[in-house]
Design an enzyme around this catalytic site. Sequence first.
Site, PDB file in Angstrom:
ATOM      1  N   LYS A 111     -34.868 -43.911 -42.437  1.00 55.99           N
ATOM      2  CA  LYS A 111     -36.146 -43.335 -42.852  1.00 55.99           C
ATOM      3  C   LYS A 111     -37.192 -43.452 -41.752  1.00 55.99           C
ATOM      4  O   LYS A 111     -37.946 -42.520 -41.508  1.00 55.99           O
ATOM      5  CB  LYS A 111     -36.670 -44.006 -44.128  1.00 55.99           C
ATOM      6  CG  LYS A 111     -35.918 -43.526 -45.337  1.00 55.99           C
ATOM      7  CD  LYS A 111     -36.674 -43.692 -46.625  1.00 55.99           C
ATOM      8  CE  LYS A 111     -35.884 -42.985 -47.709  1.00 55.99           C
ATOM      9  NZ  LYS A 111     -35.976 -43.498 -49.012  1.00 55.99           N
ATOM     10  N   LYS A 193     -24.579 -37.655 -48.264  1.00 56.18           N
ATOM     11  CA  LYS A 193     -24.244 -38.260 -49.549  1.00 56.18           C
ATOM     12  C   LYS A 193     -24.827 -37.429 -50.695  1.00 56.18           C
ATOM     13  O   LYS A 193     -25.927 -36.899 -50.552  1.00 56.18           O
ATOM     14  CB  LYS A 193     -24.849 -39.663 -49.550  1.00 56.18           C
ATOM     15  CG  LYS A 193     -24.567 -40.505 -50.741  1.00 56.18           C
ATOM     16  CD  LYS A 193     -25.305 -41.831 -50.654  1.00 56.18           C
ATOM     17  CE  LYS A 193     -26.648 -41.766 -51.330  1.00 56.18           C
ATOM     18  NZ  LYS A 193     -27.201 -43.045 -51.783  1.00 56.18           N
ATOM     19  N   LYS A 196     -29.815 -38.114 -55.471  1.00 59.17           N
ATOM     20  CA  LYS A 196     -30.818 -37.656 -56.434  1.00 59.17           C
ATOM     21  C   LYS A 196     -31.926 -36.865 -55.756  1.00 59.17           C
ATOM     22  O   LYS A 196     -32.549 -36.013 -56.355  1.00 59.17           O
ATOM     23  CB  LYS A 196     -31.499 -38.871 -57.063  1.00 59.17           C
ATOM     24  CG  LYS A 196     -30.638 -39.655 -57.967  1.00 59.17           C
ATOM     25  CD  LYS A 196     -31.276 -41.024 -58.192  1.00 59.17           C
ATOM     26  CE  LYS A 196     -30.313 -41.927 -58.895  1.00 59.17           C
ATOM     27  NZ  LYS A 196     -30.446 -43.309 -58.465  1.00 59.17           N
TER      28      LYS A 196
END
Length: 329
Positions: A111, A193, A196
């Site tokens: 990040k 991946k 969500k």
Amino acid sequence: MKRMLSGIKPTGQLTLGNYIGALRNFVNYQDDYEMIVFIANLHCITEYQDPEDLRKNLTDAVALYLACGLDPNKATIFLQTDVHSHAELGYIMACNTYLGELNRMTQFKDKSQKGEKNMTAGLYTYPCLMAADILLYDANYVPVGEDQKQHVELTRDIAQRFNNKYGETFVIPEPLIAKVGARIMSLSDPSKKMSKSDETNKGCIYLLDDPKVARKKIMSAVTDSIGIIQLDKENQPGLYNLIEIASALSNRTMDDIVEQFKGEGYGKLKGYVADVVCEELEKIQSRYNEIMASHQIEEILLDGAKKASAIADKTLDEVKRKIGLEIKY
Ligand code: AMP
Ligand code: TRP
């Protein structure tokens, strides 16, 4: 009976990746282990969440745990914030973790390298809270997907260091990563991946997706132009991922599925994967609807928190005593 503990962070709706990589395994283990499973709501707020959405996601997550087959008579199920020791031991763990260790955590590193703005201190120290989650319960095993392995390894290091400094206190936990399905990839970009936070919404199947929508996502999953059904993860990652999903859900080996579809086109295989996924979603969703209608969630969480607190508070007391944080009268 050995103890097993895991948590899921419902920052959004739970996904097929969560189910295959984590939830499904919790259900399989609940007969053979003392199972403790919680909703990691404190972990959700390391990034801003709309409060209304968060509340809805938390309730859905509990209902989905139950719908997937977790049995409150076998497993202890609770909400992280209902057991106050998590936050308190989390702080103590942060005082036993080095900055260098946190800097090496890939989730944080990725990040910050992407130049994400407004990263919070909570996001940075989140592995310390996760260590507390695990160590409070003397868990022997922690079933997680591949992406969480590094956090469990850090937990082991912190626990060992604490034991060396203050005397034998924590059980050293082991991560348990399933052989099939530990990293389900995005259907629209198999190099990433399934997550969500999928921006396009095409790569991720949510457990509450309408099965028709899920089928469409699978039928339009990105594959390759090689055109041969075989297991070649490097050159055909999309195809490999689809076979892995079907294998995990049908309890068939990946080779067995390849054998069945050898020489066929990708469309036929995708149709089979869609059948397997939709059957599973329908089962989960029909139980989810029953559970939501039965209004039993609150009671289950209350009961779970009581059982969890009895274990966690005792560990925290011992930790505080060993560190010298208590005054003896
Ligand atoms: P999270 O949604 O990040 O809180 O993850 C909850 C659990 O699901 C963790 O054990 C993760 O490792 C697992 N998980 C999340 N996404 C995937 C995925 N795409 N494939 C396999 N496991 C996953
Ligand atoms: N960090 C985990 C995730 O994002 C969720 C989690 C929090 C967890 N505490 C845990 C998982 C303790 C296992 C054990 O997926």
